[in-house]
Design a protein around this motif. Sequence first.
Motif, PDB file in Angstrom:
ATOM      1  N   UNK A  57      36.466  48.682  42.758  1.00 44.55           N
ATOM      2  CA  UNK A  57      36.515  48.787  41.304  1.00 44.55           C
ATOM      3  C   UNK A  57      37.911  48.593  40.768  1.00 44.55           C
ATOM      4  N   UNK A  58      38.893  49.159  41.471  1.00 50.02           N
ATOM      5  CA  UNK A  58      40.276  48.992  41.033  1.00 50.02           C
ATOM      6  C   UNK A  58      40.722  47.540  41.139  1.00 50.02           C
ATOM      7  N   UNK A  59      40.267  46.854  42.183  1.00 54.69           N
ATOM      8  CA  UNK A  59      40.611  45.444  42.336  1.00 54.69           C
ATOM      9  C   UNK A  59      40.078  44.621  41.171  1.00 54.69           C
ATOM     10  N   UNK A  60      38.805  44.831  40.828  1.00 54.33           N
ATOM     11  CA  UNK A  60      38.216  44.083  39.719  1.00 54.33           C
ATOM     12  C   UNK A  60      38.922  44.408  38.402  1.00 54.33           C
ATOM     13  N   UNK A  61      39.239  45.688  38.192  1.00 51.02           N
ATOM     14  CA  UNK A  61      39.945  46.079  36.972  1.00 51.02           C
ATOM     15  C   UNK A  61      41.335  45.453  36.919  1.00 51.02           C
ATOM     16  N   UNK A  62      41.996  45.374  38.071  1.00 51.09           N
ATOM     17  CA  UNK A  62      43.334  44.780  38.126  1.00 51.09           C
ATOM     18  C   UNK A  62      43.293  43.290  37.825  1.00 51.09           C
ATOM     19  N   UNK A  63      42.260  42.618  38.344  1.00 52.39           N
ATOM     20  CA  UNK A  63      42.102  41.191  38.059  1.00 52.39           C
ATOM     21  C   UNK A  63      41.917  40.983  36.565  1.00 52.39           C
ATOM     22  N   UNK A  64      41.040  41.781  35.946  1.00 54.64           N
ATOM     23  CA  UNK A  64      40.783  41.655  34.511  1.00 54.64           C
ATOM     24  C   UNK A  64      42.042  41.953  33.701  1.00 54.64           C
ATOM     25  N   UNK A  65      42.773  43.000  34.090  1.00 51.30           N
ATOM     26  CA  UNK A  65      43.997  43.395  33.387  1.00 51.30           C
ATOM     27  C   UNK A  65      45.043  42.284  33.455  1.00 51.30           C
ATOM     28  N   UNK A  66      45.247  41.756  34.662  1.00 53.90           N
ATOM     29  CA  UNK A  66      46.267  40.708  34.839  1.00 53.90           C
ATOM     30  C   UNK A  66      45.854  39.406  34.178  1.00 53.90           C
ATOM     31  N   UNK A  67      44.563  39.075  34.255  1.00 52.49           N
ATOM     32  CA  UNK A  67      44.076  37.843  33.626  1.00 52.49           C
ATOM     33  C   UNK A  67      44.230  37.912  32.115  1.00 52.49           C
ATOM     34  N   UNK A  68      43.917  39.068  31.557  1.00 53.43           N
ATOM     35  CA  UNK A  68      44.048  39.239  30.100  1.00 53.43           C
ATOM     36  C   UNK A  68      45.505  39.062  29.675  1.00 53.43           C
ATOM     37  N   UNK A  69      46.424  39.649  30.473  1.00 53.08           N
ATOM     38  CA  UNK A  69      47.845  39.540  30.131  1.00 53.08           C
ATOM     39  C   UNK A  69      48.338  38.103  30.242  1.00 53.08           C
ATOM     40  N   UNK A  70      47.846  37.383  31.241  1.00 47.48           N
ATOM     41  CA  UNK A  70      48.308  36.013  31.456  1.00 47.48           C
ATOM     42  C   UNK A  70      47.765  35.045  30.403  1.00 47.48           C
ATOM     43  N   UNK A  71      46.647  35.397  29.758  1.00 47.73           N
ATOM     44  CA  UNK A  71      46.028  34.529  28.773  1.00 47.73           C
ATOM     45  C   UNK A  71      46.555  34.757  27.355  1.00 47.73           C
ATOM     46  N   UNK A  72      47.370  35.771  27.199  1.00 48.81           N
ATOM     47  CA  UNK A  72      47.899  36.055  25.853  1.00 48.81           C
ATOM     48  C   UNK A  72      48.921  34.998  25.430  1.00 48.81           C
TER      49      UNK A  72
END
Length: 241
Positions: A226-241
């Motif tokens: 779960x933490x891995x998936x959350x980390x992917x989403x968090x980092x992807x969101x930051x990179x797309x800003x």
Amino acid sequence: MNFAITVSDPARPTVADFHRRNRGGGLFSESVSQWIGAFFALLAQRAGLRPTALTLANLVLGLAASVTVIALAGPVAAGTVPAWAVGLVALVGWQIAYALDCADGQLARVTGQGSAAGARVDVLCDVAAQIALVAALGATAVAQHPGTPAWLVATFAGTWMVNLVTSVMQAGPNAASMVTSTSLPVRLAKLVRDYGAVILLAGLVLTVAPALALWLLVAFTIVNGGFLLASVAFSARASLR
């Protein structure tokens, strides 16, 4: 890179001096493991040891504890070897090994003995020790429950390394935390990923109720996955800003 800092007495640093240079790890790690590590760092400094000596001691002790669990998983499940004895070896061995892992960095930073080579050895030894620990938990689960699915053991082993990977990533200049609050409730919640607390739980399970090792694998897989998936989403969101 120079890791030296000003301490109370550069020639005779104290346990508190070493602990002030810890790199965290969570509520349990900072309150227990890092303090034990500071004591080990002090002893090593007085004995003239280099940080890598502590790193290698961590590896040897961690491997010895895990190999003992693996070798005796079958006899423990069969009832011919007392679970508490093997579990106690794991509980104490893993905790001391982790404290030594905390100590090597403290010693390097306080005495200015840090190096790129030493940092690489530290990470490689951490990987080796954690592979052995994962194998020990997997071997116990399979011995206690022979029908344990292979995919569960494999997924558990893979997601376990999420902690190590994210810890290494947090040490770089691009580190970022999904939850920046340092309130007590948040720190308590983060105990599920505090390595010191996690291996304490694992050691207690092996000591008191090794039959629960299977559910330990399930719980760790869910938390780390779960933490891995959350980390992917968090980092992807930051990179797309």
